[in-house]
Design a protein around this motif. Structure first.
Motif, PDB file in Angstrom:
ATOM      1  N   HIS A  55       0.840  -1.201   0.000  1.00 26.07           N
ATOM      2  CA  HIS A  55       0.000   0.000   0.000  1.00 26.07           C
ATOM      3  C   HIS A  55       0.876   1.252   0.000  1.00 26.07           C
ATOM      4  O   HIS A  55       0.612   2.209  -0.755  1.00 26.07           O
ATOM      5  CB  HIS A  55      -0.912  -0.018   1.223  1.00 26.07           C
ATOM      6  CG  HIS A  55      -1.733   1.217   1.385  1.00 26.07           C
ATOM      7  ND1 HIS A  55      -2.705   1.589   0.479  1.00 26.07           N
ATOM      8  CD2 HIS A  55      -1.724   2.185   2.345  1.00 26.07           C
ATOM      9  CE1 HIS A  55      -3.262   2.718   0.874  1.00 26.07           C
ATOM     10  NE2 HIS A  55      -2.690   3.108   1.992  1.00 26.07           N
ATOM     11  N   THR A  56       1.903   1.253   0.815  1.00 30.29           N
ATOM     12  CA  THR A  56       2.790   2.416   0.888  1.00 30.29           C
ATOM     13  C   THR A  56       3.558   2.602  -0.409  1.00 30.29           C
ATOM     14  O   THR A  56       3.731   3.728  -0.889  1.00 30.29           O
ATOM     15  CB  THR A  56       3.760   2.287   2.076  1.00 30.29           C
ATOM     16  OG1 THR A  56       3.013   2.061   3.274  1.00 30.29           O
ATOM     17  CG2 THR A  56       4.591   3.538   2.247  1.00 30.29           C
ATOM     18  N   LEU A  57       4.006   1.502  -1.003  1.00 34.97           N
ATOM     19  CA  LEU A  57       4.709   1.590  -2.288  1.00 34.97           C
ATOM     20  C   LEU A  57       3.805   2.183  -3.364  1.00 34.97           C
ATOM     21  O   LEU A  57       4.259   2.950  -4.215  1.00 34.97           O
ATOM     22  CB  LEU A  57       5.207   0.211  -2.712  1.00 34.97           C
ATOM     23  CG  LEU A  57       6.386  -0.348  -1.918  1.00 34.97           C
ATOM     24  CD1 LEU A  57       6.621  -1.810  -2.276  1.00 34.97           C
ATOM     25  CD2 LEU A  57       7.650   0.470  -2.173  1.00 34.97           C
ATOM     26  N   SER A  58       2.519   1.845  -3.318  1.00 31.40           N
ATOM     27  CA  SER A  58       1.594   2.405  -4.305  1.00 31.40           C
ATOM     28  C   SER A  58       1.431   3.905  -4.101  1.00 31.40           C
ATOM     29  O   SER A  58       1.206   4.648  -5.061  1.00 31.40           O
ATOM     30  CB  SER A  58       0.234   1.704  -4.227  1.00 31.40           C
ATOM     31  OG  SER A  58      -0.499   2.090  -3.078  1.00 31.40           O
ATOM     32  N   LYS A  59       1.509   4.361  -2.861  1.00 31.78           N
ATOM     33  CA  LYS A  59       1.400   5.789  -2.575  1.00 31.78           C
ATOM     34  C   LYS A  59       2.673   6.538  -2.971  1.00 31.78           C
ATOM     35  O   LYS A  59       2.619   7.688  -3.419  1.00 31.78           O
ATOM     36  CB  LYS A  59       1.104   6.015  -1.094  1.00 31.78           C
ATOM     37  CG  LYS A  59      -0.240   5.485  -0.632  1.00 31.78           C
ATOM     38  CD  LYS A  59      -1.379   6.160  -1.347  1.00 31.78           C
ATOM     39  CE  LYS A  59      -2.725   5.685  -0.838  1.00 31.78           C
ATOM     40  NZ  LYS A  59      -3.855   6.312  -1.587  1.00 31.78           N
TER      41      LYS A  59
END
Length: 222
Positions: A91-95
């Motif tokens: 999720h953080t990588l997508s952000k």
């Protein structure tokens, strides 16, 4: 201990506090004053934090730090045995959206046994996929059509729709397979691709009617 060191120590303690309001405030403070010393603690907390709104703030705090510091830690976390750690790292990588993370999006990860991890992987994949590789990603995602409950299927449909024209050939192929669940999901996704404003529930109900009548989508409806 200097004043800065005391602030760091206090913030780190706050991230572990038993009160969610304190953890939320600590994550906000950390994101407002980024420091590489916080990154490991933020990632560790993401793996165990039970409250969604705190996890969201932890992710925001991580995006405030230099990618050169966060990226290696997050890539390692994607390989964790803990499902929440994998899901939150994705999720953080997508952000963050740095395409150097793309190699971590493997077929095994896209098909992770944990639905939350898989859904996070799908969302990250459509953000991180390099230009020209959308077709290959669409093919990989199409093998998962029909998987899971409605919320999981909606996530997969959204990922395929986000790939646009690259998803059209694989969806067309999937509408002709023997498995009714896969056909239904593929037809519903095709409808969303044609009409992004169509609701998923209505798209699924329409697809069920098409399948029940022996059709296979827009060109094969009866």
């Amino acid at each position: 201990m200097t004043g800065q060191e005391a602030d760091v120590s206090r913030a780190l303690r706050g991230l572990e506090d038993g009160r969610s309001s304190v953890r939320l405030r600590a994550a906000l403070e950390v994101g407002s004053a980024p420091d590489p010393r916080f990154v490991g603690a933020l990632v560790d907390r993401c793996a165990v934090e039970p409250e969604f709104f705190v996890r969201d703030m932890l992710t925001w705090a991580l995006t405030r730090h230099p990618v050169s510091v966060t990226l290696p830690v997050l890539l390692g976390e994607v390989r964790s045995e803990r499902a929440q750690a994998r899901s939150q790292a994705l999720h953080t990588l997508s952000k963050i959206g740095d395409r150097r993370a793309w190699p971590v999006i493997t077929p095994d990860l896209l098909a992770d046994a944990d639905d939350e991890v898989a859904r996070s992987a799908w969302r990250a994949a459509v953000v991180l996929v390099p230009e020209g590789e959308e077709g290959g990603l669409a093919e990989a995602l199409a093998t998962l059509l029909g998987r899971g409950a409605r919320e999981t299927q909606l996530s997969l449909s959204r990922a395929l729709v986000a790939l646009g024209e690259a998803a059209v050939p694989v969806l067309r192929t999937a509408t002709a397979v023997r498995d009714a669940g896969v056909r239904t999901h593929a037809i519903a996704t095709e409808r969303l691709l044609r009409d992004p404003d169509a609701g998923f529930e209505s798209a699924v109900e329409e697809a069920k009617r098409v399948v029940a009548l022996g059709g296979s989508g827009p060109d094969g409806q009866r």
